[in-house]
Design a protein around this motif. Structure first.
Motif, PDB file in Angstrom:
ATOM      1  N   LEU A   1      -4.379 -12.198  35.286  1.00 31.03           N
ATOM      2  CA  LEU A   1      -3.896 -11.715  36.583  1.00 31.03           C
ATOM      3  C   LEU A   1      -2.845 -10.624  36.408  1.00 31.03           C
ATOM      4  O   LEU A   1      -2.836  -9.635  37.146  1.00 31.03           O
ATOM      5  CB  LEU A   1      -3.329 -12.873  37.399  1.00 31.03           C
ATOM      6  N   ARG A   2      -1.968 -10.781  35.442  1.00 31.02           N
ATOM      7  CA  ARG A   2      -0.937  -9.780  35.196  1.00 31.02           C
ATOM      8  C   ARG A   2      -1.551  -8.422  34.826  1.00 31.02           C
ATOM      9  O   ARG A   2      -0.981  -7.367  35.128  1.00 31.02           O
ATOM     10  CB  ARG A   2      -0.032 -10.230  34.051  1.00 31.02           C
ATOM     11  N   ALA A   3      -2.701  -8.473  34.170  1.00 30.15           N
ATOM     12  CA  ALA A   3      -3.346  -7.236  33.717  1.00 30.15           C
ATOM     13  C   ALA A   3      -4.353  -6.697  34.720  1.00 30.15           C
ATOM     14  O   ALA A   3      -4.936  -5.629  34.504  1.00 30.15           O
ATOM     15  CB  ALA A   3      -4.042  -7.481  32.374  1.00 30.15           C
ATOM     16  N   HIS A   4      -4.573  -7.410  35.825  1.00 31.92           N
ATOM     17  CA  HIS A   4      -5.610  -7.007  36.780  1.00 31.92           C
ATOM     18  C   HIS A   4      -5.129  -5.829  37.627  1.00 31.92           C
ATOM     19  O   HIS A   4      -4.012  -5.856  38.166  1.00 31.92           O
ATOM     20  CB  HIS A   4      -5.980  -8.187  37.678  1.00 31.92           C
ATOM     21  N   PRO A   5      -5.942  -4.812  37.820  1.00 32.35           N
ATOM     22  CA  PRO A   5      -5.472  -3.608  38.534  1.00 32.35           C
ATOM     23  C   PRO A   5      -5.176  -3.817  40.006  1.00 32.35           C
ATOM     24  O   PRO A   5      -4.369  -3.061  40.574  1.00 32.35           O
ATOM     25  CB  PRO A   5      -6.625  -2.613  38.327  1.00 32.35           C
ATOM     26  N   THR A   6      -5.801  -4.807  40.667  1.00 35.59           N
ATOM     27  CA  THR A   6      -5.553  -4.979  42.106  1.00 35.59           C
ATOM     28  C   THR A   6      -4.884  -6.302  42.461  1.00 35.59           C
ATOM     29  O   THR A   6      -4.495  -6.509  43.605  1.00 35.59           O
ATOM     30  CB  THR A   6      -6.872  -4.886  42.897  1.00 35.59           C
ATOM     31  N   LEU A   7      -4.723  -7.221  41.492  1.00 31.32           N
ATOM     32  CA  LEU A   7      -4.103  -8.520  41.763  1.00 31.32           C
ATOM     33  C   LEU A   7      -2.751  -8.677  41.086  1.00 31.32           C
ATOM     34  O   LEU A   7      -2.061  -9.673  41.319  1.00 31.32           O
ATOM     35  CB  LEU A   7      -5.028  -9.655  41.295  1.00 31.32           C
ATOM     36  N   ASN A   8      -2.357  -7.723  40.265  1.00 27.83           N
ATOM     37  CA  ASN A   8      -1.164  -7.916  39.438  1.00 27.83           C
ATOM     38  C   ASN A   8       0.146  -7.895  40.213  1.00 27.83           C
ATOM     39  O   ASN A   8       1.200  -8.215  39.669  1.00 27.83           O
ATOM     40  CB  ASN A   8      -1.113  -6.879  38.304  1.00 27.83           C
ATOM     41  N   HIS A   9       0.098  -7.537  41.502  1.00 25.74           N
ATOM     42  CA  HIS A   9       1.318  -7.528  42.307  1.00 25.74           C
ATOM     43  C   HIS A   9       1.580  -8.851  43.001  1.00 25.74           C
ATOM     44  O   HIS A   9       2.634  -9.034  43.617  1.00 25.74           O
ATOM     45  CB  HIS A   9       1.231  -6.435  43.372  1.00 25.74           C
ATOM     46  N   ILE A  10       0.652  -9.800  42.922  1.00 24.85           N
ATOM     47  CA  ILE A  10       0.734 -11.037  43.701  1.00 24.85           C
ATOM     48  C   ILE A  10       1.478 -12.101  42.889  1.00 24.85           C
ATOM     49  O   ILE A  10       1.083 -12.414  41.762  1.00 24.85           O
ATOM     50  CB  ILE A  10      -0.667 -11.538  44.082  1.00 24.85           C
ATOM     51  N   PRO A  11       2.546 -12.698  43.435  1.00 21.04           N
ATOM     52  CA  PRO A  11       3.270 -13.748  42.718  1.00 21.04           C
ATOM     53  C   PRO A  11       2.376 -14.959  42.436  1.00 21.04           C
ATOM     54  O   PRO A  11       1.451 -15.274  43.204  1.00 21.04           O
ATOM     55  CB  PRO A  11       4.408 -14.123  43.669  1.00 21.04           C
ATOM     56  N   ILE A  12       2.669 -15.658  41.336  1.00 18.14           N
ATOM     57  CA  ILE A  12       1.843 -16.767  40.865  1.00 18.14           C
ATOM     58  C   ILE A  12       2.661 -18.048  40.837  1.00 18.14           C
ATOM     59  O   ILE A  12       3.782 -18.075  40.307  1.00 18.14           O
ATOM     60  CB  ILE A  12       1.285 -16.473  39.462  1.00 18.14           C
ATOM     61  N   LEU A  13       2.093 -19.113  41.393  1.00 16.48           N
ATOM     62  CA  LEU A  13       2.690 -20.445  41.353  1.00 16.48           C
ATOM     63  C   LEU A  13       2.113 -21.242  40.182  1.00 16.48           C
ATOM     64  O   LEU A  13       0.926 -21.132  39.862  1.00 16.48           O
ATOM     65  CB  LEU A  13       2.412 -21.201  42.652  1.00 16.48           C
ATOM     66  N   ASP A  14       2.946 -22.078  39.593  1.00 19.08           N
ATOM     67  CA  ASP A  14       2.525 -22.946  38.501  1.00 19.08           C
ATOM     68  C   ASP A  14       1.485 -23.961  38.998  1.00 19.08           C
ATOM     69  O   ASP A  14       1.331 -24.192  40.200  1.00 19.08           O
ATOM     70  CB  ASP A  14       3.752 -23.668  37.946  1.00 19.08           C
ATOM     71  N   LEU A  15       0.791 -24.591  38.063  1.00 20.19           N
ATOM     72  CA  LEU A  15      -0.083 -25.712  38.384  1.00 20.19           C
ATOM     73  C   LEU A  15       0.755 -26.935  38.730  1.00 20.19           C
ATOM     74  O   LEU A  15       1.960 -26.988  38.472  1.00 20.19           O
ATOM     75  CB  LEU A  15      -1.013 -26.020  37.213  1.00 20.19           C
ATOM     76  N   THR A  16       0.126 -27.962  39.313  1.00 22.72           N
ATOM     77  CA  THR A  16       0.803 -29.222  39.606  1.00 22.72           C
ATOM     78  C   THR A  16       0.112 -30.352  38.859  1.00 22.72           C
ATOM     79  O   THR A  16      -1.079 -30.271  38.533  1.00 22.72           O
ATOM     80  CB  THR A  16       0.805 -29.532  41.110  1.00 22.72           C
ATOM     81  N   GLY A  17       0.859 -31.429  38.631  1.00 21.42           N
ATOM     82  CA  GLY A  17       0.308 -32.591  37.955  1.00 21.42           C
ATOM     83  C   GLY A  17       1.391 -33.393  37.272  1.00 21.42           C
ATOM     84  O   GLY A  17       2.489 -32.897  37.008  1.00 21.42           O
ATOM     85  N   ASN A  18       1.099 -34.648  36.999  1.00 21.77           N
ATOM     86  CA  ASN A  18       2.040 -35.495  36.280  1.00 21.77           C
ATOM     87  C   ASN A  18       2.249 -34.975  34.859  1.00 21.77           C
ATOM     88  O   ASN A  18       1.325 -34.485  34.227  1.00 21.77           O
ATOM     89  CB  ASN A  18       1.512 -36.929  36.210  1.00 21.77           C
ATOM     90  N   ASP A  19       3.466 -35.096  34.392  1.00 16.40           N
ATOM     91  CA  ASP A  19       3.822 -34.763  32.998  1.00 16.40           C
ATOM     92  C   ASP A  19       3.724 -33.272  32.679  1.00 16.40           C
ATOM     93  O   ASP A  19       3.700 -32.895  31.504  1.00 16.40           O
ATOM     94  CB  ASP A  19       2.946 -35.558  32.005  1.00 16.40           C
ATOM     95  N   VAL A  20       3.644 -32.413  33.691  1.00 18.23           N
ATOM     96  CA  VAL A  20       3.667 -30.975  33.429  1.00 18.23           C
ATOM     97  C   VAL A  20       5.057 -30.599  32.913  1.00 18.23           C
ATOM     98  O   VAL A  20       6.066 -30.963  33.529  1.00 18.23           O
ATOM     99  CB  VAL A  20       3.341 -30.172  34.706  1.00 18.23           C
TER     100      VAL A  20
END
Length: 421
Positions: free
Chosen positions: A164-183
């Protein structure tokens, strides 16, 4: 990271929070009221076509009723049995909805997941405001590089973030971490925001669950992507249902608790009851703010009222500088909580609520709490204008006569005192 993060995070970390007795006046820096309002989003399941979400007209009608435009749902992806489903997302975006889109696990193919996001962004630029990692990987395992484990999910998340960081049209969008126990808590290369789900146990108030989830060692921003109460009155332990009034109180208090703890966004779970459950066998079918017939529950009305009361339509509502407020409280219990917010034209609102038990877990019944009287002494030149009760209506329930000292009866949900200077 973009304007969204800068506005929300910059304001929320100045939260004014109080839960202990005050002997002297203290100074509070209010939050921008519209920032608080915009922090509220909601979960939907727009690709579920065997229940209440089958008609996009109903989804839009419910969102319009609440005036919420931040929606969390699954990212569109093609499957062997169907083409890429974009129509629903486009329809909602045309109604001014913006998405936090969650990447689904299972047998994971990053190219497929990113391809759906790419096509939606091309069709409706700006429709995606956040991209979220895998959902509850302890319940929905991710198979990646021949492995099904937490390690596989973490690796897949990091690889997806890199793409996503390297994508030419999506790299501006903030990213949320995954969810789950023991992350692992350290965010590292898994995104820009910590991410958590908060479901109050045993029908409790949300505060202590928000308090323990609201502090990250690295100080990076965070969001709550699921929070809710099922309207399925129960006794017992763990995530038990409450009545409609309990759901309403819990949601209102939880939104403010999240803001106090610095959450950037809180997505309520969820917009609609997914399917009829007349025998009340499944809590999962009762988390909606609306019934399957798109009838607003008590929580929908209360939330609508709250958002109307605190809303600020001024063009600079998200950018003006709030002015500090000196105030003294007397007679407040240790369970009292307070949030101060301000609108661009100067109106300051003081939100007070008493976070004591509203649900009797042992008997599966609501607790009828008497309001507690709290005395407010305002600074020189400030005077009270109105009192609002979102559980009743969006208009003021009482007009003051310019008092600078007043006693307010505070219930187990927020009431709002508006003052002017």
């Amino acid at each position: 990271m973009g304007k969204w993060r800068d506005i929300i995070i910059g304001a929320l970390f100045g939260a004014a929070f109080m839960s202990a007795s005050m002997a002297m006046a203290e100074t509070y820096v209010p939050l921008r009221a519209e920032v608080v309002r915009q922090s509220v989003g909601i979960n939907t399941h727009i690709l579920y076509k065997d229940g209440a979400y089958r008609r996009m007209e109903d989804v839009i009608r419910a969102l319009d009723y609440l005036d919420i435009r931040h929606v969390r749902d699954s990212a569109p992806r093609a499957r062997p049995d169907r083409p890429l489903p974009l129509a629903e997302y486009i329809w909602l975006n045309k109604a001014n909805v913006r998405f936090n889109l969650m990447i689904r696990g299972g047998d994971y193919d990053p190219a497929n997941a990113i391809g759906g996001l790419e096509k939606l962004e091309a069709a409706r630029p700006g429709a995606i405001e956040l991209i979220e990692g895998f959902n509850e990987v302890h319940n929905e395992p991710v198979t990646y590089m021949g492995k099904t484990s937490l390690e596989a999910a973490l690796t897949a998340q990091s690889d997806t973030v890199r793409l996503l960081r390297a994508h030419p049209t999506l790299n501006h969008i903030p990213i949320l971490d995954l969810t789950g126990n023991d992350v692992p808590e350290a965010l590292g290369d898994r995104g820009d925001y910590h991410n958590t789900h908060v479901y109050a146990q045993n029908g409790h108030q949300p505060g202590k669950w928000m308090d323990q989830d609201g502090h990250w060692a690295d100080g990076k921003p965070w969001a709550i992507t699921e929070f809710g109460y099922a309207t399925n009155p129960q006794s017992g332990w763990q995530v038990i249902g409450v009545d409609e009034a309990g759901q309403a109180k819990g949601l209102l208090n939880g939104i403010l608790d999240a803001v106090q703890n610095g959450a950037s966004r809180i997505y309520l779970y969820e917009l609609l009851d997914e399917k009829p459950d007349p025998k009340s066998k499944s809590n999962e079918m009762h988390f909606g703010l609306f019934t399957t017939a798109i009838k607003p529950k008590v929580a929908a009305n209360a939330l609508r009222n709250l958002l109307r009361i605190i809303g600020d339509p001024d063009p600079v509502a998200l950018t003006f500088t709030p002015q500090p407020l000196d105030m003294q409280l007397q007679g407040e219990p240790e369970t009292l909580r307070m949030l101060t917010i301000q609108k661009a034209l100067g109106e300051t609102q003081i939100l007070l609520w008493n976070e004591i038990a509203f649900w009797d877990r042992e008997h599966g019944k609501p607790v009828q709490n008497a309001p507690v009287p709290v005395k407010l002494t305002l600074p020189s030149g400030a005077h009270a204008r109105a009192l609002y009760d979102p559980m009743q209506q969006s208009d003021a329930v009482h007009q003051f006569s310019g008092e600078s000292s007043l006693t307010v009866d505070v219930p187990d949900y927020p009431v709002i005192i508006e003052i002017a200077r």
